[in-house]
Design a protein around this motif. Sequence first.
Motif, mmCIF file in Angstrom:
data_model
loop_
_atom_site.group_PDB
_atom_site.id
_atom_site.type_symbol
_atom_site.label_atom_id
_atom_site.label_comp_id
_atom_site.label_asym_id
_atom_site.label_seq_id
_atom_site.Cartn_x
_atom_site.Cartn_y
_atom_site.Cartn_z
ATOM 1 N N GLN A 98 0.814 -1.213 0.000
ATOM 2 C CA GLN A 98 0.000 0.000 0.000
ATOM 3 C C GLN A 98 0.847 1.263 0.000
ATOM 4 O O GLN A 98 0.422 2.301 -0.500
ATOM 5 N N ASN A 99 2.056 1.170 0.563
ATOM 6 C CA ASN A 99 2.932 2.330 0.659
ATOM 7 C C ASN A 99 4.066 2.295 -0.361
ATOM 8 O O ASN A 99 5.057 3.016 -0.213
ATOM 9 N N SER A 100 3.910 1.488 -1.388
ATOM 10 C CA SER A 100 4.913 1.419 -2.448
ATOM 11 C C SER A 100 4.717 2.556 -3.448
ATOM 12 O O SER A 100 3.582 2.919 -3.795
ATOM 13 N N CYS A 101 5.832 3.099 -3.943
ATOM 14 C CA CYS A 101 5.735 4.162 -4.953
ATOM 15 C C CYS A 101 5.197 3.634 -6.272
ATOM 16 O O CYS A 101 4.759 4.413 -7.121
ATOM 17 N N LYS A 102 5.205 2.312 -6.459
ATOM 18 C CA LYS A 102 4.637 1.744 -7.679
ATOM 19 C C LYS A 102 3.117 1.634 -7.597
ATOM 20 O O LYS A 102 2.452 1.513 -8.621
ATOM 21 N N VAL A 103 2.599 1.675 -6.389
ATOM 22 C CA VAL A 103 1.144 1.681 -6.202
ATOM 23 C C VAL A 103 0.631 3.111 -6.076
ATOM 24 O O VAL A 103 -0.366 3.487 -6.679
ATOM 25 N N PRO A 131 -0.662 -11.670 -4.196
ATOM 26 C CA PRO A 131 -1.628 -11.160 -5.178
ATOM 27 C C PRO A 131 -0.940 -10.644 -6.436
ATOM 28 O O PRO A 131 0.176 -10.123 -6.387
ATOM 29 N N GLY A 132 -1.616 -10.773 -7.571
ATOM 30 C CA GLY A 132 -1.071 -10.293 -8.830
ATOM 31 C C GLY A 132 -0.831 -8.799 -8.855
ATOM 32 O O GLY A 132 -0.075 -8.305 -9.690
ATOM 33 N N THR A 133 -1.451 -8.065 -7.939
ATOM 34 C CA THR A 133 -1.281 -6.608 -7.877
ATOM 35 C C THR A 133 -0.163 -6.171 -6.925
ATOM 36 O O THR A 133 0.114 -4.983 -6.807
ATOM 37 N N SER A 134 0.474 -7.096 -6.247
ATOM 38 C CA SER A 134 1.513 -6.736 -5.279
ATOM 39 C C SER A 134 2.790 -6.343 -6.011
ATOM 40 O O SER A 134 3.263 -7.064 -6.873
ATOM 41 N N PRO A 135 3.405 -5.197 -5.667
ATOM 42 C CA PRO A 135 4.562 -4.698 -6.418
ATOM 43 C C PRO A 135 5.885 -5.313 -5.957
ATOM 44 O O PRO A 135 6.098 -5.526 -4.762
ATOM 45 N N ASN A 136 6.764 -5.585 -6.923
ATOM 46 C CA ASN A 136 8.142 -6.024 -6.648
ATOM 47 C C ASN A 136 8.228 -7.327 -5.861
ATOM 48 O O ASN A 136 9.221 -7.581 -5.175
ATOM 49 N N THR A 137 7.222 -8.157 -5.968
ATOM 50 C CA THR A 137 7.200 -9.399 -5.188
ATOM 51 C C THR A 137 7.699 -10.575 -6.030
ATOM 52 O O THR A 137 7.005 -11.585 -6.186
ATOM 53 N N ASP A 138 8.914 -10.456 -6.580
ATOM 54 C CA ASP A 138 9.499 -11.560 -7.341
ATOM 55 C C ASP A 138 9.422 -12.851 -6.525
ATOM 56 O O ASP A 138 9.627 -12.841 -5.306
ATOM 57 N N GLY A 139 9.199 -13.955 -7.221
ATOM 58 C CA GLY A 139 9.121 -15.236 -6.532
ATOM 59 C C GLY A 139 10.485 -15.721 -6.086
ATOM 60 O O GLY A 139 10.768 -15.830 -4.890
#
Length: 253
Positions: free
Chosen positions: A49-54, A108-116
């Motif tokens: 929620q506090n990511s600059c990509k969101v 979630p598919g909308t989560s930023p920078n969450t590489d597996g």
Amino acid sequence: MIEGTLVAPPKRSYWIEDTIRHWILFRSVRGLTVTDGGTIDGNGKIWWQNSCKVNTKLPCRQAPTALTFYSCTNLKVNNLEVLNSQQIHISMERCSNVRMSRLSIRAPGTSPNTDGIHITHSKDVKVMDCAIKTGDDCMSIEDGTENLHVKNIVCGPGHGISIGSLGDRNSQAQVANITIDGVRLHDTTNGARIKIWQGGRGYAKNIVFKNMIMDNVRDPIIIDQNYCDSATPCTKQQAVYVHRYNLVCYSFV
């Protein structure tokens, strides 16, 4: 052995700035096995929620990687579930002789920078029989990776299997002897992907993608030598990267 569930602190204020890039870190361990069916939950919602990509009005800040292995040798990681990481789920850095298998990675598919699974400066790595659902690359393979073999991976949602990004800030990077064999991708933005920053130097050679099945993938094969992941436009520079480049792609469905 991880038998239960490890849950990260829910508030960003609980984290110390000096160590904010890591939650669980194994460093310089030889002959380590991490296993036994447990769950690692990064509890990442507040970070996303506090990511600059969101929210582009917010400054870009570092976030923890859920599980990091640094400078480990003869390493086995298997039969684990890693969920909702604050940023990258599993990072393999400066490791050698690594076996990763039967991992379930989900966000979630909308989560930023969450590489597996993120691999950098590591050699002789095998990744097998994993299911990865994230908001970024299912696998990101970066500078210094050599002799990587990936087999039987299910990916999606996410950004696909990515080599790179390489050569950011005009740096030099080398990736060699990468085989991606037997991947099923569904609902991803990319399939087989190589991404290189403008001005980067070095090589990506002996890269093989094969036996890939793609369903609802926007860009099945993408090679980008003008990659830019920046809040401001990147200055155009000459590509001086792939003079030793060898890519083989076959058996796509």
